[in-house]
Design a protein around this motif. Structure first.
Motif, mmCIF file in Angstrom:
data_model
loop_
_atom_site.group_PDB
_atom_site.id
_atom_site.type_symbol
_atom_site.label_atom_id
_atom_site.label_comp_id
_atom_site.label_asym_id
_atom_site.label_seq_id
_atom_site.Cartn_x
_atom_site.Cartn_y
_atom_site.Cartn_z
ATOM 1 N N SER A 1 0.811 -1.219 0.000
ATOM 2 C CA SER A 1 0.000 0.000 0.000
ATOM 3 C C SER A 1 0.845 1.270 0.000
ATOM 4 N N ASP A 2 2.030 1.221 0.599
ATOM 5 C CA ASP A 2 2.894 2.403 0.672
ATOM 6 C C ASP A 2 4.276 2.032 0.126
ATOM 7 N N ALA A 3 4.378 1.964 -1.190
ATOM 8 C CA ALA A 3 5.630 1.546 -1.834
ATOM 9 C C ALA A 3 6.821 2.435 -1.455
ATOM 10 N N PRO A 4 6.681 3.756 -1.386
ATOM 11 C CA PRO A 4 7.835 4.571 -0.999
ATOM 12 C C PRO A 4 8.380 4.197 0.386
ATOM 13 N N ALA A 5 7.492 3.969 1.350
ATOM 14 C CA ALA A 5 7.940 3.583 2.694
ATOM 15 C C ALA A 5 8.605 2.215 2.665
ATOM 16 N N TYR A 6 8.054 1.297 1.872
ATOM 17 C CA TYR A 6 8.636 -0.039 1.759
ATOM 18 C C TYR A 6 10.056 0.052 1.199
ATOM 19 N N PHE A 7 10.231 0.775 0.110
ATOM 20 C CA PHE A 7 11.562 0.889 -0.506
ATOM 21 C C PHE A 7 12.553 1.593 0.411
ATOM 22 N N ARG A 8 12.090 2.585 1.138
ATOM 23 C CA ARG A 8 12.963 3.252 2.108
ATOM 24 C C ARG A 8 13.460 2.252 3.148
ATOM 25 N N GLN A 9 12.547 1.445 3.671
ATOM 26 C CA GLN A 9 12.913 0.452 4.677
ATOM 27 C C GLN A 9 13.823 -0.621 4.081
ATOM 28 N N LEU A 10 13.534 -1.048 2.860
ATOM 29 C CA LEU A 10 14.370 -2.041 2.177
ATOM 30 C C LEU A 10 15.796 -1.522 2.020
ATOM 31 N N LEU A 11 15.957 -0.314 1.554
ATOM 32 C CA LEU A 11 17.290 0.253 1.364
ATOM 33 C C LEU A 11 18.021 0.448 2.690
ATOM 34 N N GLN A 12 17.301 0.863 3.714
ATOM 35 C CA GLN A 12 17.938 1.015 5.032
ATOM 36 C C GLN A 12 18.423 -0.336 5.557
ATOM 37 N N ARG A 13 17.604 -1.379 5.397
ATOM 38 C CA ARG A 13 18.006 -2.711 5.869
ATOM 39 C C ARG A 13 19.192 -3.220 5.061
ATOM 40 N N LEU A 14 19.173 -3.057 3.749
ATOM 41 C CA LEU A 14 20.291 -3.510 2.925
ATOM 42 C C LEU A 14 21.577 -2.775 3.297
ATOM 43 N N GLN A 15 21.467 -1.481 3.590
ATOM 44 C CA GLN A 15 22.638 -0.719 4.017
ATOM 45 C C GLN A 15 23.180 -1.275 5.324
#
Length: 110
Positions: free
Chosen positions: A15-29
């Motif tokens: 439902s909130d793709a921008p928030a998902y991608f932000r969290q994904l990138l933070q976790r990958l970092q």
């Protein structure tokens, strides 16, 4: 290609793709700072990294779309954040985690 997107393992229901991608990138970092041995033995409850027991999942055949050589490698998962954003599934080879499925709804273990 390792990453597979489907109705079950994809982003169509996010439902909130921008928030998902932000969290994904933070976790990958954050994961990129770990040695493979640290990732494999991480006690961090927010990461919850562990190998798959395919028989206990909705996909007992595992990563069926990969070649036989890749399917023989250890399959892992980690979560993006506690109780939100689901899991990321893939294969850890040497120092590289190859993402195979994004699982924002945690459907692999339903």
């Amino acid at each position: 290609m390792h990453l597979q997107s489907s109705r079950k393992f994809g982003l169509s229901d996010v439902s909130d793709a921008p928030a998902y991608f932000r969290q994904l990138l933070q976790r990958l970092q954050a994961i990129s700072t770990l040695r493979p041995s640290e990732f494999r033995t991480a006690k961090d409850k927010s990461l919850r990294a562990h190998r798959h027991d395919w028989e206990a999942t909705t996909e007992p055949g595992g990563y069926a779309h990969l070649t036989a050589d890749w399917r023989r490698l250890e399959a892992w998962q980690f979560q993006l954040s506690a109780n939100k954003h689901g899991r990321v599934h893939g294969i850890l080879v040497d120092e590289v985690f190859y993402i195979v499925w994004l699982d924002p709804e945690h459907r692999l273990y339903q």
